[in-house]
Design an enzyme around this catalytic site. Structure first.
Site, PDB file in Angstrom:
ATOM      1  N   ARG A 167       0.865  -1.134  -0.079  1.00  0.00           N
ATOM      2  CA  ARG A 167      -0.091   0.104  -0.006  1.00  0.00           C
ATOM      3  C   ARG A 167       0.785   1.270  -0.052  1.00  0.00           C
ATOM      4  O   ARG A 167       0.438   2.182  -0.616  1.00  0.00           O
ATOM      5  CB  ARG A 167      -0.910   0.014   1.144  1.00  0.00           C
ATOM      6  CG  ARG A 167      -1.982  -0.994   1.107  1.00  0.00           C
ATOM      7  CD  ARG A 167      -2.906  -1.278   2.276  1.00  0.00           C
ATOM      8  NE  ARG A 167      -4.223  -2.155   1.890  1.00  0.00           N
ATOM      9  CZ  ARG A 167      -4.927  -2.509   2.871  1.00  0.00           C
ATOM     10  NH1 ARG A 167      -4.886  -1.864   4.031  1.00  0.00           N
ATOM     11  NH2 ARG A 167      -5.842  -3.349   2.448  1.00  0.00           N
ATOM     12  N   GLU A 255      -7.467  -1.352  16.436  1.00  0.00           N
ATOM     13  CA  GLU A 255      -6.666  -0.125  15.813  1.00  0.00           C
ATOM     14  C   GLU A 255      -6.406   0.924  16.703  1.00  0.00           C
ATOM     15  O   GLU A 255      -5.219   1.523  16.624  1.00  0.00           O
ATOM     16  CB  GLU A 255      -7.617   0.243  14.566  1.00  0.00           C
ATOM     17  CG  GLU A 255      -6.863   1.210  13.647  1.00  0.00           C
ATOM     18  CD  GLU A 255      -7.547   1.786  12.657  1.00  0.00           C
ATOM     19  OE1 GLU A 255      -8.748   1.158  12.238  1.00  0.00           O
ATOM     20  OE2 GLU A 255      -7.245   2.858  12.285  1.00  0.00           O
TER      21      GLU A 255
END
Lengths: 423, 109
Positions: A167, A255
Site C-alpha cells: 500500500r 486499531e
C-alpha cells in the site's frame, strides 16, 4: 488469497465484499447469547476516571438525553478504533476521530508511532458511488486483477498482471502520476476491468455488479477513478504483551493500539489484529477484574458553561482538509509547521467545551470531537515533523531516504506543559 | 443545481416546525450530503444520526423523504423541494433523530 506484500497466501475473505460486516455480525450474535454482557449505545465517553493513578471507570454523555453518566469499572479496555476521520479523504465512520487516543493520553497513557497513517491506494474517487465502501476495489483486484493505468493508459506499477504492490508504494506511485500531470480528471488514476466479460464479473461479484449498475457504473464499458484514501492508523496506544497501557487497570485493543504493524500494515491484518489482541485484552482484563473490588462510584464530571464563537462542524472540515494536504501521505517541514500553527490556534475554542444542552446536542458532539481530533492531529504532526526520514506510510519530500538511525519508535505523553515526544 | 430542503426541526416538548434550506449539489450527491452541508455552512445544531457516511452499513440515517422511509445516505438530492421528517413510528429525540436502538441496548433509567 495472497494479498500484496505477503510472501504466501494467508488471507481469507467473505463474499461478496462482506468480510467486515460478516465478522461484526458473528461477534454481535455471540455477544447477544452471553447474558452477562450488557451493551449500551448512544454513550460518548468524555473522560476516563482515575483514582491514585489507576483507571476506575469513565464519564460519559448519553447523547439522546444529554445526561452525564458515571461508570465505575474494575478494568477498562479502550477499543475505539483509529483516527482516519482526521483526513478529508477517508474510509472512516464518524466515530474514527481518534477520541480513544485523546482519552488514553489524558489519563496518562503513552502513544507510539503516531506519524504512521496508512493511505489505502485505490479508494473510490469517481463517479460518485453511494451505498458502498470506498475501499471495495481491493477484493476486485484480488479476484480479477484489473488494470491500474494513468491518463496515457499506461500501467505504471510494473505489476505484470499480478496485484502485488504494497500500500505505501502504490500510494506514492499514484500520487506521482497525478503530480506529473498524468492523473485522471478528478485527481486520481484509472482502474479498469473492461478486459473482463459480464459473465466473469458476475461469477466473481454477483449482486455487487447490480449495485454498481444502480450507481450508473458498467464495468464492462468504463474504467473508474481511484485515489489514495486515509484508511488505517499503525500508531496508537502503547501496550505491553498483555495489552496493558501505562495506566493501571486500563487496557487497549484493536486499531486503537499502536505498534503491531510497523510503518506499513499489510492488507488483511486489521481484522485479524482486532480478533487476536481483542481476545487477549478481554482475557487479561477479565482476570484482573475478578481479583479487583468494585471501586466506589465515580464522582460526576463538573458541568461546564462556555460561549461558542465557532461552527465546530465547519472547523472539522477545515482541519480535515489541512491534514489531508500537509499531514497526509507526502509531508514537508514547511507543511507540517503550517499544520501545527492551525492546530495550535484551535486549542482555545476547543478548551471551551460546555455541557450538552438537552437531547441530541449535535453541536456539542462536534465540539467534543473537534477537541479530540485537534489533540490527536497535533500528535501526528509533531511526530511526523521530528522523524526526518521516510519510512513506510511516513514520507518526507525533504528527507526521502530511510535512515538506519531512525529504526526506533517515538512515544508521546501529555503533561502539564502539553505533549512531549521521546524516541 | 440546487435542492430545496424542508426539514422538520424540534424535540418533544418544543414548538418545532419546518425550516427551509437551499443546498447546492452536484449530480450523484445524497440527501445526507445536503444535511451535512447545512450543518457546516448554516446550522451545526441540526440533528441527524449517521455513522458510516456513505457505505450504507450502519443503517442509522433512516428518515422520511417526501413521506417515504429511506436512508438519507443512499437517496439522491433532486432539483426540487424535498420534505425531510423523522420516522413517524419511532420516539422522537430531536429534529431528524429518532430512538432506533433495540430496547436492550438503551440506557436503563
Amino acid at each position: 488469497m495472497q494479498a500484496p506484500g505477503h510472501d504466501r497466501p494467508r488471507c481469507v475473505y467473505v463474499d461478496f465484499v462482506n468480510t467486515g460486516p460478516a465478522v461484526s455480525k458473528t461477534l454481535r450474535a455471540q455477544l447477544q447469547r452471553t447474558s452477562e454482557v450488557r451493551r449500551t449505545g448512544d454513550l460518548l465517553v468524555t473522560e476516563l476516571a482515575l483514582a491514585d493513578g489507576a483507571c476506575v471507570g469513565a464519564h460519559a454523555v448519553h447523547i439522546a438525553t444529554g445526561r452525564t453518566i458515571a461508570i465505575a469499572s474494575k478494568a477498562t479496555i479502550v477499543a475505539t478504533g483509529g483516527l482516519t476521520r482526521l483526513y478529508a479523504r477517508n474510509s472512516a465512520s464518524l466515530n474514527m476521530g481518534g477520541d480513544g487516543y485523546a482519552l488514553a493520553l489524558a489519563a496518562g497513557a503513552e502513544l507510539v508511532d503516531m506519524e504512521f497513517v496508512q493511505y489505502f491506494p485505490i479508494g473510490h474517487l469517481a463517479p460518485r458511488l453511494v451505498g458502498m465502501d470506498p475501499i471495495m476495489w481491493d477484493p476486485f483486484r484480488y479476484k480479477l486483477g484489473g488494470k491500474l493505468v494513468n491518463a496515457e493508459q499506461r500501467e505504471f506499477l510494473g505489476e505484470e498482471g499480478r496485484y502485488a504492490t504494497a500500500r505505501d508504494h502504490a500510494t506514492r506511485a499514484i500520487l506521482e502520476e497525478v503530480a506529473q500531470g498524468r492523473g485522471s480528471p478528478h485527481g486520481g488514476v484509472w482502474l479498469s476491468f473492461q478486459h473482463c466479460s459480464e459473465t466473469e464479473l458476475r461469477a466473481a461479484f454477483g449482486p455487487i455488479i447490480d449495485r454498481l449498475k444502480a450507481n450508473g457504473i458498467d464495468l464492462t464499458r468504463q474504467a473508474i477513478e481511484v485515489a489514495p484514501i486515509a484508511h488505517y492508523h499503525m500508531g496508537g496506544i502503547r501496550v505491553d504483551a498483555n495489552m496493558r497501557t501505562a495506566v493501571p487497570h486500563l487496557f487497549a485493543a484493536g486499531e486503537a493500539v499502536g505498534g503491531a504493524n510497523g510503518a506499513n500494515r499489510l492488507s488483511g491484518n486489521a481484522i485479524t489484529e482486532a480478533l487476536v489482541f481483542g481476545r487477549r485484552a478481554g482475557e487479561r482484563a477479565a482476570a484482573l477484574a475478578a481479583r479487583t473490588p468494585m471501586p466506589p462510584a465515580v464522582g460526576a464530571a463538573p458541568a461546564r458553561a462556555a460561549k461558542r464563537d465557532i461552527n465546530p462542524a465547519a472547523e472539522i472540515v477545515r482541519l480535515q482538509a489541512l491534514m489531508n494536504e500537509h499531514v497526509g501521505p507526502l509531508r514537508t517541514q514547511a507543511g507540517l509547521e503550517h499544520a501545527l500553527r492551525h492546530i495550535a490556534a484551535l486549542a482555545e475554542p476547543c478548551a471551551a467545551l460546555r455541557s450538552p444542552r438537552g437531547a441530541f446536542d449535535a453541536e456539542w458532539v462536534d465540539v467534543h470531537d473537534l477537541a479530540s481530533m485537534r489533540l490527536v492531529a497535533e500528535c501526528i504532526a509533531r511526530a511526523a515533523l521530528a522523524r526526518i526520514e521516510s519510512r513506510g506510510a511516513h514520507q518526507r519530500a525533504d528527507f526521502p531516504a530511510t535512515s538506519p538511525s531512525w529504526e526506533r519508535h517515538q512515544r508521546i505523553r501529555l503533561g502539564e506543559r502539553g505533549l512531549s515526544i521521546e524516541s | 443545481m440546487k435542492a430545496r430542503l424542508k426539514v422538520r426541526r424540534g424535540a418533544p416538548g418544543e414548538a418545532g416546525g419546518y425550516e427551509h434550506y437551499e443546498v447546492p449539489f452536484e449530480q450523484g450527491q445524497t440527501v445526507l450530503d445536503g444535511l451535512r452541508w447545512i450543518r457546516v455552512h448554516h446550522d451545526p445544531t441540526l440533528a441527524i444520526r449517521f455513522s458510516c457516511i456513505n457505505a450504507n452499513a450502519c443503517k442509522e440515517c433512516m428518515i422520511q423523504v417526501d413521506g417515504k422511509t429511506v436512508y438519507a445516505c443512499t437517496t439522491r438530492l433532486a432539483e426540487r423541494e424535498m420534505t425531510l421528517e423523522p420516522l413517524p413510528n419511532k420516539p422522537l429525540v430531536r429534529d431528524l433523530v429518532t430512538e432506533i436502538a433495540p430496547p436492550d441496548e438503551r440506557l436503563s433509567e
